[in-house]
Design a protein around this motif. Structure first.
Motif, mmCIF file in Angstrom:
data_model
loop_
_atom_site.group_PDB
_atom_site.id
_atom_site.type_symbol
_atom_site.label_atom_id
_atom_site.label_comp_id
_atom_site.label_asym_id
_atom_site.label_seq_id
_atom_site.Cartn_x
_atom_site.Cartn_y
_atom_site.Cartn_z
ATOM 1 N N THR A 46 -14.019 0.646 2.588
ATOM 2 C CA THR A 46 -14.749 -0.396 1.882
ATOM 3 C C THR A 46 -14.112 -1.738 2.202
ATOM 4 O OG1 THR A 46 -15.317 1.149 0.121
ATOM 5 C CG2 THR A 46 -15.499 -1.198 -0.393
ATOM 6 N N LYS A 47 -14.924 -2.654 2.668
ATOM 7 C CA LYS A 47 -14.432 -3.969 3.095
ATOM 8 C C LYS A 47 -13.965 -4.781 1.886
ATOM 9 C CE LYS A 47 -14.609 -7.542 6.217
ATOM 10 N NZ LYS A 47 -15.632 -8.049 7.083
ATOM 11 N N PHE A 76 -2.881 1.901 9.024
ATOM 12 C CA PHE A 76 -3.000 2.558 7.723
ATOM 13 C C PHE A 76 -1.705 2.315 6.966
ATOM 14 C CE2 PHE A 76 -6.007 4.825 10.332
ATOM 15 C CZ PHE A 76 -7.092 4.982 9.494
ATOM 16 N N THR A 77 -1.825 1.789 5.778
ATOM 17 C CA THR A 77 -0.652 1.484 4.970
ATOM 18 C C THR A 77 -1.043 1.616 3.493
ATOM 19 O OG1 THR A 77 1.153 -0.107 4.665
ATOM 20 C CG2 THR A 77 -1.073 -1.013 4.930
ATOM 21 N N LEU A 110 -4.576 2.484 1.836
ATOM 22 C CA LEU A 110 -4.915 3.770 1.246
ATOM 23 C C LEU A 110 -5.064 3.636 -0.256
ATOM 24 C CD1 LEU A 110 -2.438 6.012 3.265
ATOM 25 C CD2 LEU A 110 -4.782 5.370 3.845
ATOM 26 N N GLY A 111 -6.151 4.148 -0.778
ATOM 27 C CA GLY A 111 -6.380 4.077 -2.220
ATOM 28 C C GLY A 111 -7.818 4.391 -2.564
ATOM 29 N N THR A 137 -9.576 -3.433 4.580
ATOM 30 C CA THR A 137 -10.372 -2.426 3.889
ATOM 31 C C THR A 137 -9.503 -1.556 2.997
ATOM 32 O OG1 THR A 137 -10.163 -0.600 5.482
ATOM 33 C CG2 THR A 137 -11.823 -2.277 5.969
ATOM 34 N N ILE A 138 -10.170 -0.787 2.156
ATOM 35 C CA ILE A 138 -9.512 0.237 1.356
ATOM 36 C C ILE A 138 -10.217 1.552 1.659
ATOM 37 C CG2 ILE A 138 -10.958 -0.234 -0.658
ATOM 38 C CD1 ILE A 138 -8.547 0.479 -2.423
ATOM 39 N N THR A 139 -9.437 2.624 1.813
ATOM 40 C CA THR A 139 -10.022 3.922 2.146
ATOM 41 C C THR A 139 -9.325 5.053 1.408
ATOM 42 O OG1 THR A 139 -10.633 5.437 3.930
ATOM 43 C CG2 THR A 139 -8.563 4.228 4.203
#
Length: 191
Positions: A46-47, A76-77, A110-111, A137-139
């Motif tokens: 999600t942007k 990825f962090t 990440l979340g 982004t969040i993923t």
């Protein structure tokens, strides 16, 4: 002869079948981390901010699916912290230097994409550091990449859908030397 409504219904039915079939298979556990030479997995993110790339803030997208043949950097962090800034700035510079190749960078935190506070922290991180050449982004799909809890960040560079570089930085070791090593390896691959 089929009416337009019948054609639309047939197309929508096929789309729904493909969508739900892909959702069902994505729930399977990933047991092998994708490595150099593998196809990069598709995933949902999600942007939250960053570059104006046609994806609106708040929209969920698969950047793997959008990539085409272009070289893409994934980071990825877990946290939008200042130790990440030097690496992201270097990735932005590599992306800008390769505009003719349509290079891109996506910083994936990440979340839970529904976590409004984290989404806002990611957006604020981008604004505070003037990040305008990468997507933020969040993923929740980090497990598709089999990321280690021991790593502060994992960097994946792919082109034509194939992973060309996968490297990680251990927690507490994200410094200038780690950033320089990632930039050196990436530059050697992209030339």
């Amino acid at each position: 002869m089929l009416t337009r409504q019948a054609c639309d219904w047939i197309l929508m039915s096929g789309f729904c079948f493909l969508f739900f079939a892909s959702v069902a298979t994505s729930a399977e556990p990933v047991t092998k981390k994708p490595v150099v030479g593998d196809h990069v997995p598709s995933y949902a993110s999600t942007k939250c901010g960053g570059i104006q790339d046609g994806v609106a803030v708040g929209k969920t997208v698969c950047y793997t699916c959008r990539a085409g043949d272009e070289p893409i950097f994934y980071v990825f962090t877990r946290e939008p912290n200042d130790s990440l800034v030097k690496l992201v700035k270097q990735i932005e510079a590599m992306v800008v230097a390769r505009k003719e190749r349509k290079a891109a960078g996506v910083i994936n935190f990440l979340g839970d994409p529904k976590d409004e506070k984290l989404r806002q922290r990611i957006a604020d991180f981008g604004t505070r550091h003037s990040l305008q050449n990468v997507s933020l982004t969040i993923t929740a799909d980090g497990p598709k990449f089999v990321l280690s809890d021991d790593h502060e960040a994992t960097v994946i560079l792919f082109e034509n859908g194939i992973i060309r570089l996968r490297t990680a930085v251990e927690r507490g070791k994200f410094d200038d030397e780690a950033t320089a090593a990632i930039v050196r390896e990436s530059t050697a691959i992209l030339k």
